[in-house]
Design an enzyme around this catalytic site. Structure first.
Site: not given
Length: 615
Positions: A2, A27, A74, A100-101, A488, A492, A495, A511, A610
């Site tokens: 929003c 937004r 939104w 907004n929230g 992940e 990171k 990367e 193992h 990207k």
């Protein structure tokens, strides 16, 4: 997502607010509205759809006042209708609020306000705020006090702006948590506010920022800042350069750091408009072809993705199987079509996950599935992307642009999208009853506030980076639903810093990987309070007795983990289904700070793009 804009000064507020909303249209796409103090009364203009609809309405019904606020929405709670469009008014049309929230406790507040005789005209959680302000304004006779008291009743992260004909010439803006920002702009005998700087930079470069649990009372001559408890604050005025990149970074050193710190907002944005808490339902308009009988016919999902999105695909297996009782196979997009998987076109569905919606291997998997008669369901961040065009139904992440090549906020949004999909499937297939769904959705509503706590509280990331940036190998361990986050976290670090790192299910450590552990090997262990915590404690002990260094991610208050580990990064307690959203954030920060310490280009790591659009 929003957008908020406000103006008080000597010019007409309507056109300035409208132009600011245009700058923030990214937004919010659902609806837009504004309120202007016009002749001592609040003139309200609201319309569904794009901002051009509001612009046409203002041509037909212009406003003349010099104080106004506006909002582009939104949807969070309630359908996309004019009644649910911001601003929202009290019973007498004397107070308006934009937000907004998410108000986590809005159902309890609404029940209380209904008992006190308040009449609700919308389905939104925001309307509870304006009625609270009305209630306390009636008691105290002071708008500032009323707003303070109202905000102290709210649970969850919010940015809130209030305007009232009872206190003309004044706008009140406040912030709770990290769901949305508030920027205050200083003009010449005029003041502006916005949720994002681009909305006001045509008028001023001098700004201050409203932080968590702070309030600004804004008049044409300036602004007063205070805590929600009423303690006065002195704010620094920052001069923002006009350089578009600097503006987009909003004061952060890197886009990646900005995007990590946006996750309370992005998690909120993926939830918006998709929860009916009163009925305990998930409403996914993009999945209308996957409802009712067509949903009950599904017997298996094939979840495909690449890179970070593949870790979200692994999490989709835990979430969909656990919540909806539907089996899920997980494949790399690049492997799916070459292994000729066994597919049942009558009962199988392909789930494709991609931030950009243009990842060539994921798209190829979709083409393979479609060619063999399967329906495809997509999760993506980019409206109109190839993935969205190929899919029979799509869940958009609504995370906004992600500039950093290494994905952060899109990943956590993917987890939330998969969680909502799991609840939705359980709802449509009848495997989750309403009380269960209500609990699951309440856990989800509380999630942005928990993310905000991690982002707001100081951690030892820079200190850890200083200690370990010269190490050339890291091991990441996790069990159960947190195992994908071990993958992940390792990705990171690879990367961003070019340090070798591996993610493993912790039960597999003995193992093979245990042979690598010595005093030079940092081991990052996700050891939160869940059904496998005792097993993780055993893994930590196995590392320590071999001289390894343990950096643990643990639940707040778990001193047993802290005693066994060399370093501990705490996260708040949460539903086990949603804990991966929280445990990955310290791993993102750790990778970021190690890369910065090494002098790496964190926004554009070498050899990476990207969106991978070639095979």
């Amino acid at each position: 997502m929003c957008g908020i804009v406000g103006y008080v000064g000597h010019r007409k507020a309507g056109p300035i607010v409208l132009e600011g909303l245009r700058r923030l249209e990214y937004r919010g796409y659902d609806s837009a509205g504004l309120a202007v103090l016009d002749g001592g009364r609040l003139a309200l203009r609201r319309s569904v759809g794009k901002i051009e609809n509001l612009a046409r309405l203002l041509v037909e019904q212009p406003t003349r006042g010099q104080v106004g606020i506006g909002h582009t929405r939104w949807a969070t709670h309630g359908a996309v209708t004019e009644a649910n469009t911001h601003p929202h008014t009290d019973c007498h049309g004397e107070i308006v609020v934009i937000q907004n929230g998410i108000v986590e406790n809005y159902r309890a507040l609404k029940a209380e306000l209904l008992e006190h005789g308040h009449v609700f005209r919308s389905q939104t959680d925001t309307e509870a705020i304006v009625h609270l302000v009305e209630e306390y304004r009636r008691e105290s006779g002071d708008l500032v006090t009323a707003v303070q008291r109202a905000l102290l009743r709210l649970q969850g992260a919010s940015a809130v702006v209030v305007l009232s004909s009872l206190d003309p010439g004044k706008i009140i803006a406040a912030r709770l948590g990290n769901a949305g920002g508030i920027v205050v702009g200083y003009g010449q005998d005029e003041m502006l506010i916005a949720s994002d700087m681009p909305a006001i930079l045509d008028h001023t470069q001098r700004v201050s920022f409203v932080e968590d649990r702070e309030m600004a009372v804004i008049e044409a001559g300036g602004a007063q800042f205070m805590t929600l408890a009423g303690q006065p604050l002195t704010k620094q005025i920052h001069v923002i350069p006009w350089d578009p990149v600097s503006v987009a970074k909003e004061g952060f050193k890197h886009f990646m750091l900005k995007e990590i710190c946006e996750q309370a907002r992005s998690v909120t944005d993926v939830i918006r408009g998709r929860l009916d808490l009163d009925k305990g339902r998930v409403e996914l308009d993009g999945l209308r072809s996957f409802s009712g009988e067509s949903c009950r016919d599904i017997r298996r999902f094939h979840s495909v993705a690449c890179g970070t999105a593949w870790h979200a695909a692994l999490l989709s297996k835990f979430l969909i199987e656990g919540l909806a009782q539907v089996p899920v196979d997980v494949d790399y997009g690049s492997e799916f079509r070459y292994r000729r998987p066994l597919l049942d076109p009558e009962h199988d569905v392909l789930l494709a996950i991609s931030q950009s919606g243009e990842t060539v291997d994921t798209l190829a998997a979709m083409e393979e599935a479609r060619g063999r008669g399967l329906r495809c369901l997509g999760i993506t961040n980019v409206i109109g992307s190839q993935l969205a065009r190929l899919a029979d139904g799509t869940i958009y992440l609504n995370a906004g642009p992600e500039i950093g090549v290494a994905s952060t906020k899109a990943f956590t949004s993917m987890i939330v999208a998969c969680y909502m999909l799991g609840v939705y499937l359980g709802q449509e297939r009848g495997t989750l009853d309403q009380p269960s769904r209500e609990r699951l959705l309440q856990d989800l509503v509380e999630l942005p506030g928990l993310v905000g706590r991690i982002l707001a509280e100081g951690r030892d990331y820079e200190e850890l980076a200083q200690l370990y940036f010269k190490r050339r190998d890291f091991l990441y361990l996790g069990r159960g639903i947190n195992y994908p986050n071990a993958l992940e976290g390792a990705l990171k670090l690879k990367e961003l810093s070019y340090i070798h790192a591996e993610g493993y299910p912790a039960g597999e450590m003995k193992h093979g990987p245990i042979a690598l552990i010595d005093e030079n090997m940092p081991v990052v262990a996700i050891a939160v309070r869940d059904s496998v915590r005792e097993k993780m404690l055993s893994n930590i002990e196995q590392v320590r007795v071999r001289g390894g260094i343990v950096i643990a991610v643990a639940t707040e208050g778990d001193e047993e983990v802290a005693e066994k580990a060399n370093h501990t990064l705490f996260v708040p307690a949460a539903s086990p289904w949603l804990m991966p959203v929280l445990t990955v954030i310290p791993l993102q920060f750790l990778a970021y700070h190690i890369a910065v310490r090494l002098g790496c280009d964190v926004d554009q790591p070498r050899n990476l793009a990207k969106s991978v659009t070639v095979e």
